[in-house]
Enzyme design. Structure first.
Site, PDB file in Angstrom:
ATOM      1  N   THR A   1       7.096 -14.693  26.627  1.00 41.18           N
ATOM      2  CA  THR A   1       8.302 -14.531  25.810  1.00 41.18           C
ATOM      3  C   THR A   1       8.567 -15.807  25.012  1.00 41.18           C
ATOM      4  O   THR A   1       8.958 -15.762  23.846  1.00 41.18           O
ATOM      5  CB  THR A   1       9.503 -14.186  26.702  1.00 41.18           C
ATOM      6  OG1 THR A   1       9.198 -12.966  27.377  1.00 41.18           O
ATOM      7  CG2 THR A   1      10.779 -14.004  25.904  1.00 41.18           C
TER       8      THR A   1
ATOM      9  N   GLU B   1      17.167 -16.077  32.827  1.00 36.27           N
ATOM     10  CA  GLU B   1      16.322 -15.823  31.650  1.00 36.27           C
ATOM     11  C   GLU B   1      16.253 -17.081  30.772  1.00 36.27           C
ATOM     12  O   GLU B   1      15.189 -17.457  30.286  1.00 36.27           O
ATOM     13  CB  GLU B   1      16.906 -14.673  30.814  1.00 36.27           C
ATOM     14  CG  GLU B   1      16.737 -13.296  31.435  1.00 36.27           C
ATOM     15  CD  GLU B   1      15.339 -12.720  31.197  1.00 36.27           C
ATOM     16  OE1 GLU B   1      14.369 -13.347  31.670  1.00 36.27           O
ATOM     17  OE2 GLU B   1      15.233 -11.663  30.587  1.00 36.27           O
TER      18      GLU B   1
HETATM   19  N1  HSE Z   1      14.956  -9.857  23.106  1.00 31.57           N
HETATM   20  C1  HSE Z   1      13.979 -10.620  23.837  1.00 31.57           C
HETATM   21  C2  HSE Z   1      12.867 -11.022  22.878  1.00 31.57           C
HETATM   22  C3  HSE Z   1      13.417  -9.771  24.934  1.00 31.57           C
HETATM   23  O1  HSE Z   1      12.413 -10.142  22.155  1.00 31.57           O
HETATM   24  O2  HSE Z   1      12.474 -12.180  22.848  1.00 31.57           O
HETATM   25  C4  HSE Z   1      12.318 -10.433  25.706  1.00 31.57           C
HETATM   26  O3  HSE Z   1      11.846  -9.535  26.685  1.00 31.57           O
END
Ligand code: HSE
Length: 313
Positions: free
Chosen positions: A188, A136
């Site tokens: 993201t 990630e």
């Molecule tokens: N917590 C992360 C964000 C999750 O909100 O950026 C991304 O899927």
């Protein structure tokens, strides 16, 4: 690895996930039923990880193992297990990219799971979280609120990533998630870039109170408290600008009887937590109609809030 073992393969599935449950940015996440990614890992003679094929992504994902979350998670799983086997991966994407449903996490979790089983399960399930967080981090940001539920299932709280410290929370009976995904993409990386770098102390206090109340409501089953605890005045308002109709979709879910509603992960999917499947059906219909008014087609899915994580497929 012996010549006889070469060619042996394991296929694993990891589910879609909702991260950030209103309160709990980067901290809360849950696994969904149904949708997810499937990864097949095969032992090959040449050491290292290679990606043989990716399907279901419209040709958009890198097949370079160093730039694909499945490849990165597989590499770190091998490293953590202290083994230098040769692994070939086949990735079947069931989740849309940039949707807020934990697509990159699902590929990473399925790959880590498949590789671990292929190696004879030297690592425990929770030990696969760190390799997936590396994946990630390489593509979108260092957070475990998608990979932890994708691997462990259920509703989880990420207390710490280093060292890994994940708390499984009880799910109030009947709690159902309505998930509505518009035809729109948000990366993201982009959604993290619009967040404030720091928050005023008063907002920090409100966020802490809401997260604590959310956890308490999970244990007590107090759904009215759960509803109040999903308020967020930090992340959701900052990201709403990236999703046409976002505020109206959330308002529509609440008007239709949802306990709470917010952006799923980094969006554009919007989710609602509901007291029953019936309530979730109403919320999903209202949310789709609100997206439609904002000019976006969308698709809805319902899921119990307590679903299994990665498994052999
Ligand atoms: N917590 C992360 C964000 C999750 O909100 O950026 C991304 O899927």
């Amino acid at each position: 690895m012996t010549a006889r073992e070469t060619g042996r393969s394991v296929r694993a599935f990891a589910p879609a996930t909702v991260a950030n449950l209103g309160s709990g940015f980067d901290v809360l996440g849950l696994a969904l039923m149904g949708a997810g990614d499937t990864v097949t890992a095969r032992l090959v003679a040449a050491p290292g990880v290679r990606i043989a094929r990716v399907s279901g992504d419209g040709g958009r994902l890198p097949t370079d193992a160093a730039r694909n979350t499945a490849g990165i998670a597989a590499t770190h799983t091998l490293r953590r297990a202290g083994m230098d086997a040769g692994i070939e991966l086949e990735i079947a994407k069931g989740l849309p990219l940039g949707s807020g449903l934990g697509s990159s996490a699902a590929s990473a979790a399925a790959a880590a799971w498949a590789v671990n089983v292929l190696l004879g399960s030297p690592l425990r399930r929770a030990e696969l979280i760190a390799p997936c967080v590396e994946a990630e981090a390489a593509v979108s940001g260092r957070h475990a609120d998608n990979v932890a539920p994708a691997l462990l299932g259920g509703l989880v709280l990420v207390r710490s990533m280093d060292p890994t410290d994940i708390v499984r929370l009880p799910v109030p009976e009947g709690l159902t998630v309505a998930v509505v995904t518009p035809v729109h993409e948000v990366s993201t990386r982009e959604a993290r870039a619009v967040l404030p770098a720091s928050v005023p102390l008063a907002q920090f206090v409100r966020s802490t109170a809401n997260l604590a109340a959310f956890v308490s409501a999970c244990f007590s089953g107090d759904l009215a408290l759960l509803a109040r605890a999903m308020e967020d005045d930090v992340v959701t308002p900052a990201r709403a600008q990236l999703i046409p109709g976002c505020r109206e979709v959330i308002a529509a879910a609440l008007a239709a009887g949802a306990l709470g509603s917010s952006i799923s992960g980094s969006g554009p999917t919007v989710f609602a937590l509901c007291r029953s499947e019936r309530s979730a059906t109403d919320a999903a219909a209202a949310m789709c109609a609100a997206f439609q008014r904002a000019g976006l087609e969308s698709s809805a899915m319902l899921s119990p809030a307590d679903c299994p994580g990665a498994r052999e497929a």
